[in-house]
Design an enzyme around this catalytic site. Structure first.
Site, mmCIF file in Angstrom:
data_model
loop_
_atom_site.group_PDB
_atom_site.id
_atom_site.type_symbol
_atom_site.label_atom_id
_atom_site.label_comp_id
_atom_site.label_asym_id
_atom_site.label_seq_id
_atom_site.Cartn_x
_atom_site.Cartn_y
_atom_site.Cartn_z
ATOM 1 C CG ASP A 8 88.791 25.132 55.007
ATOM 2 O OD1 ASP A 8 89.568 24.710 55.886
ATOM 3 O OD2 ASP A 8 88.733 26.332 54.681
ATOM 4 C CD GLU A 10 88.546 30.013 56.916
ATOM 5 O OE1 GLU A 10 89.173 30.436 57.917
ATOM 6 O OE2 GLU A 10 89.102 29.496 55.932
ATOM 7 C CD GLU A 53 92.901 38.164 67.835
ATOM 8 O OE1 GLU A 53 92.839 37.552 68.927
ATOM 9 O OE2 GLU A 53 92.679 39.391 67.721
ATOM 10 C CG HIS A 58 87.857 34.401 58.825
ATOM 11 N ND1 HIS A 58 87.107 35.482 59.215
ATOM 12 C CD2 HIS A 58 88.087 33.666 59.956
ATOM 13 C CE1 HIS A 58 86.866 35.413 60.512
ATOM 14 N NE2 HIS A 58 87.458 34.322 60.992
ATOM 15 C CG HIS A 151 92.707 31.487 55.480
ATOM 16 N ND1 HIS A 151 93.104 30.195 55.735
ATOM 17 C CD2 HIS A 151 93.843 32.226 55.473
ATOM 18 C CE1 HIS A 151 94.420 30.152 55.888
ATOM 19 N NE2 HIS A 151 94.887 31.373 55.742
ATOM 20 C CG ASP A 156 90.922 27.924 51.756
ATOM 21 O OD1 ASP A 156 91.356 28.647 50.840
ATOM 22 O OD2 ASP A 156 91.073 28.196 52.958
#
Length: 229
Positions: A8, A10, A53, A58, A151, A156
């Site tokens: 994963d 970010e 945003e 995260h 997140h 995750d």
């Protein structure tokens, strides 16, 4: 042995073509669908601002990432960890697209799409028309995701490894009991699986005699033949 990596990322935004960058990458190793305990996790300086945003998603801010290694510095370790095995991600084209751009910047060949396994696509095939986000799948499979308040790449992939096991059938082929024809297993006091030693119950002559006496008091008992031999 089947090895795969659950991955994963970010990022600073949604589109690497407009300059968005990777700021966190995590991967864990699974062998025969079971996490092995090996993991890779790096927080990265994206060398650009982090929009508000994105921070809301995260939690990372530009100031938090200053001084962290840049992507080119963590890339050799990442490539070594991934090896040549399948790479599993939820909405995998998103993560692969960002990694493509990062690899291009470093002049390194991209990860082949043939190695990509998309759990979102797997979930849509199994649950057409239903919500198939990572949170939705955790709820559907009874996986505890209460700690997922934002997140986080490492959390995750840990959750996704459990979802992936369920999507692939919900059982661990590492045991392979039917195929190996081994004795049943039992769990010891230390939690380790051990071969169970068969302990057949053999009645003594005295027990057989008492049983025969009991049957003699009944009219045509259907199980009288079982006292022989």
């Amino acid at each position: 042995m089947t090895r795969a990596l659950i991955l994963d990322t970010e990022t600073t935004g949604l589109d690497p073509a407009t300059g968005d960058r990777v700021l966190e990458v995590a991967a864990i190793e699974v062998v025969n669908l079971v996490p092995s305990g090996r993991e890779f996790h790096r927080v990265i300086d994206p060398e650009r601002d982090v929009p508000e945003e994105a921070t809301r998603v995260h939690g990372f801010t530009r100031e938090m990432l200053r001084g962290k290694p840049v992507f080119a510095q963590i890339l050799p370790e990442l490539l070594d960890f991934l090896g040549d095995d399948p790479v599993v991600a939820h909405n995998a084209p998103f993560d692969f697209n960002f990694l493509d751009h990062e690899f291009d910047r470093c002049g390194v060949p991209r990860i082949a799409r043939s190695r990509m396994v998309d759990t979102l696509a797997l979930a849509k095939t199994r649950f057409p028309g239903l919500p198939n986000s990572l949170d939705a799948l955790c709820r559907r499979y009874g996986i505890d995701n209460t700690m997922r308040t934002s997140h986080n790449a490492l959390l995750d992939v840990q959750l996704l490894s459990q979802v992936y096991l369920e999507l692939m059938g919900g059982k661990q082929p590492v045991l392979g009991l039917a195929e190996r024809h081994v004795a049943p297993l039992a769990t010891g006091a230390d939690g380790q699986l051990r071969t169970r030693t068969p302990r057949p119950i053999v009645p003594t002559p005295e027990e057989l005699e008492r049983h025969a006496g009991f049957l003699g008091k009944l009219k045509d008992p259907v199980w009288s033949g079982f006292i022989e031999g």
